[in-house]
Design a protein around this motif. Structure first.
Motif, PDB file in Angstrom:
ATOM      1  N   ARG A 246       0.841  -1.190   0.000  1.00  0.00           N
ATOM      2  CA  ARG A 246       0.000   0.000   0.000  1.00  0.00           C
ATOM      3  C   ARG A 246       0.876   1.240   0.000  1.00  0.00           C
ATOM      4  O   ARG A 246       1.862   1.316   0.738  1.00  0.00           O
TER       5      ARG A 246
ATOM      6  N   GLU B 290     -14.664   1.313  -7.047  1.00  0.00           N
ATOM      7  CA  GLU B 290     -14.203   0.188  -6.240  1.00  0.00           C
ATOM      8  C   GLU B 290     -13.441   0.660  -5.004  1.00  0.00           C
ATOM      9  O   GLU B 290     -12.488   1.434  -5.105  1.00  0.00           O
ATOM     10  N   ARG B 291     -13.866   0.206  -3.837  1.00  0.00           N
ATOM     11  CA  ARG B 291     -13.186   0.457  -2.560  1.00  0.00           C
ATOM     12  C   ARG B 291     -12.995   1.947  -2.258  1.00  0.00           C
ATOM     13  O   ARG B 291     -12.018   2.345  -1.649  1.00  0.00           O
ATOM     14  N   GLN B 292     -13.975   2.744  -2.670  1.00  0.00           N
ATOM     15  CA  GLN B 292     -13.935   4.172  -2.361  1.00  0.00           C
ATOM     16  C   GLN B 292     -15.248   4.572  -1.690  1.00  0.00           C
ATOM     17  O   GLN B 292     -16.326   4.246  -2.198  1.00  0.00           O
TER      18      GLN B 292
ATOM     19  N   GLU C 234      -5.837   4.284  -7.047  1.00  0.00           N
ATOM     20  CA  GLU C 234      -5.593   3.370  -5.934  1.00  0.00           C
ATOM     21  C   GLU C 234      -5.306   4.115  -4.638  1.00  0.00           C
ATOM     22  O   GLU C 234      -5.580   3.606  -3.545  1.00  0.00           O
TER      23      GLU C 234
ATOM     24  N   ASN D 170      -6.917   6.510  -3.507  1.00  0.00           N
ATOM     25  CA  ASN D 170      -8.192   6.922  -2.919  1.00  0.00           C
ATOM     26  C   ASN D 170      -8.926   5.778  -2.233  1.00  0.00           C
ATOM     27  O   ASN D 170      -9.999   5.999  -1.663  1.00  0.00           O
ATOM     28  N   THR D 171      -8.392   4.573  -2.274  1.00  0.00           N
ATOM     29  CA  THR D 171      -9.097   3.415  -1.727  1.00  0.00           C
ATOM     30  C   THR D 171      -8.763   3.212  -0.248  1.00  0.00           C
ATOM     31  O   THR D 171      -7.680   3.565   0.207  1.00  0.00           O
ATOM     32  N   TYR D 172      -9.705   2.635   0.469  1.00  0.00           N
ATOM     33  CA  TYR D 172      -9.511   2.404   1.901  1.00  0.00           C
ATOM     34  C   TYR D 172      -8.843   1.061   2.185  1.00  0.00           C
ATOM     35  O   TYR D 172      -8.391   0.811   3.309  1.00  0.00           O
TER      36      TYR D 172
ATOM     37  N   CYS E  89      -6.919  -2.729   0.122  1.00  0.00           N
ATOM     38  CA  CYS E  89      -6.516  -3.434  -1.094  1.00  0.00           C
ATOM     39  C   CYS E  89      -7.624  -4.423  -1.493  1.00  0.00           C
ATOM     40  O   CYS E  89      -8.548  -4.661  -0.723  1.00  0.00           O
TER      41      CYS E  89
END
Length: 286
Positions: free
Chosen positions: A125, A173-175, A221, A223-225, A227
Motif C-alpha cells: 500500500r 471500487e473500494r472508495q 488506488e 483513494n481506496t480504503y 486493497c
C-alpha cells in the motif's frame, strides 16, 4: 530553520529531506500550534514542516520543526504545498494535517509511525486512509473558540458511509464517502464540499501523483480504503478544526449554543477508544 516561501523550501527539500516519514502541518491560526507539534513528535517523524502565513507569530526553536511561510488560507493552498512536496521528494512517506489536529493510529502508544508505514509497505500500500473525528469543548461559554484539550468530546455514533460513484453513476471500487460528527449535525452551516470526514492522511510520493481540487488523488488506488484482497489498517485524526470554524463564523456562532449532545463521549486520547468504537481499524496488524 525558516524558509521565506514555498518555492525556497521545495528547492532545498531534495537535499535536506531524503528520508521520511515527514509530517506536513498547515497552520491556519495560533490555536494549539505547539501541542500539535508535540503530539506528532511522539511518533518518530523524521521531520515536522509547518506551513504558516508570514504574519502568524510562532517560532520554531525545535530542531525537528521547519517553518515555511505560505498563505494557508489561499485557494488550493493545500494542493500547491502537497503537490510541490511530492514532486520534490519521490519515494518519501508524507502525512498532512492542520494545527489543532491529533493523529492516532492503531497501537500508536507503543509503536512508531515508521513501524506502521513499514507494515503498510509490506501490504503493498502506498496510501493510508484516515477519518477526521470532530473534537469539541463541552462548555462553549468557558471555551468560546470550541477548543478544550483537557476536556475534549466527540460523537461516538452518527457516522455513515456512501459508495463514491464515477461520472456514469457506477460505484467506484473500494472508495467511500464518510460523513458524521459536527459536520453532519450542523450541515446547514458547512459548505457541501467540506462535509466529508474521510481523508487519505498518508501518501508515498511518486511520479504522477497529485492532489486534485476536490482533495482526491490523481492515481485512483490512492483513494481506496483497502486493497482488493483484505481490509487494511486505517488511522484517525481527532480535530478541533470544525469546532473552531463553527465558532469563528458569526452565523453559526449565533445559532449554535452547544456542541455536546446525548451521543457525546469524552475523548481519552488513546487509540484503544477509537478502535473500540470502530473509528479506525488495525487490518492485519496485530
Amino acid at each position: 530553520m525558516h524558509y521565506p516561501d514555498l518555492a525556497a523550501f521545495l528547492s532545498d527539500a531534495p537535499k535536506r529531506l531524503k528520508k521520511g516519514p515527514l509530517a506536513l502541518v498547515m497552520v491556519e491560526d495560533d490555536v494549539e500550534v505547539a501541542s500539535t507539534f508535540a503530539h506528532l513528535r511522539r511518533f518518530g517523524f523524521a521531520q515536522i514542516i509547518a506551513f504558516a502565513p508570514p504574519e502568524l507569530p510562532f517560532t520554531t526553536e525545535a530542531t525537528d520543526v521547519i517553518r515555511v511561510d505560505h498563505d494557508t488560507s489561499s485557494d488550493q493552498a493545500l494542493q500547491r504545498m502537497l503537490n510541490g512536496t511530492i514532486k520534490a521528494l519521490p519515494g518519501v512517506w508524507l502525512f498532512y494535517c492542520y494545527n489543532a489536529e491529533y493523529l492516532h493510529y492503531p497501537f500508536c502508544e507503543t509503536r512508531s509511525v515508521g513501524e506502521m508505514l513499514s507494515f503498510m509497505s509490506e501490504e503493498r500500500r502506498d496510501s493510508v486512509m484516515g477519518y477526521v473525528i470532530d473534537l469539541y469543548a463541552r462548555d462553549l461559554t468557558a471555551r468560546p473558540n470550541g477548543v478544550d484539550r483537557t476536556d475534549a468530546y466527540f460523537d461516538k455514533s452518527g457516522y455513515y458511509a456512501l459508495a463514491l460513484k464515477d461520472a456514469g453513476g457506477e460505484p467506484l471500487e473500494r472508495q467511500l464517502e464518510i460523513a458524521g460528527g459536527l459536520r453532519w449535525r450542523f450541515e446547514e452551516h458547512i459548505p457541501k464540499d467540506r462535509q466529508r470526514t474521510d481523508r487519505v492522511s498518508f501518501v508515498r510520493a511518486r511520479a504522477g501523483l497529485q492532489m486534485l481540487a476536490d482533495k482526491s488523488w490523481s492515481l485512483p488506488e490512492y483513494n481506496t480504503y483497502a486493497c482488493p484482497w483484505h481490509n487494511n489498517l486505517t488511522v484517525a485524526v481527532p480535530s478541533f478544526r470544525t469546532a473552531k470554524a463553527l465558532r469563528r463564523n458569526p452565523g453559526s456562532r449565533d445559532a449554535i449554543s452547544l456542541f455536546h449532545w446525548p451521543q457525546s463521549e469524552r475523548f481519552d486520547w488513546t487509540s484503544t477508544q477509537l478502535l473500540d468504537l470502530g473509528l479506525m481499524e488495525p487490518g492485519q496488524w496485530f
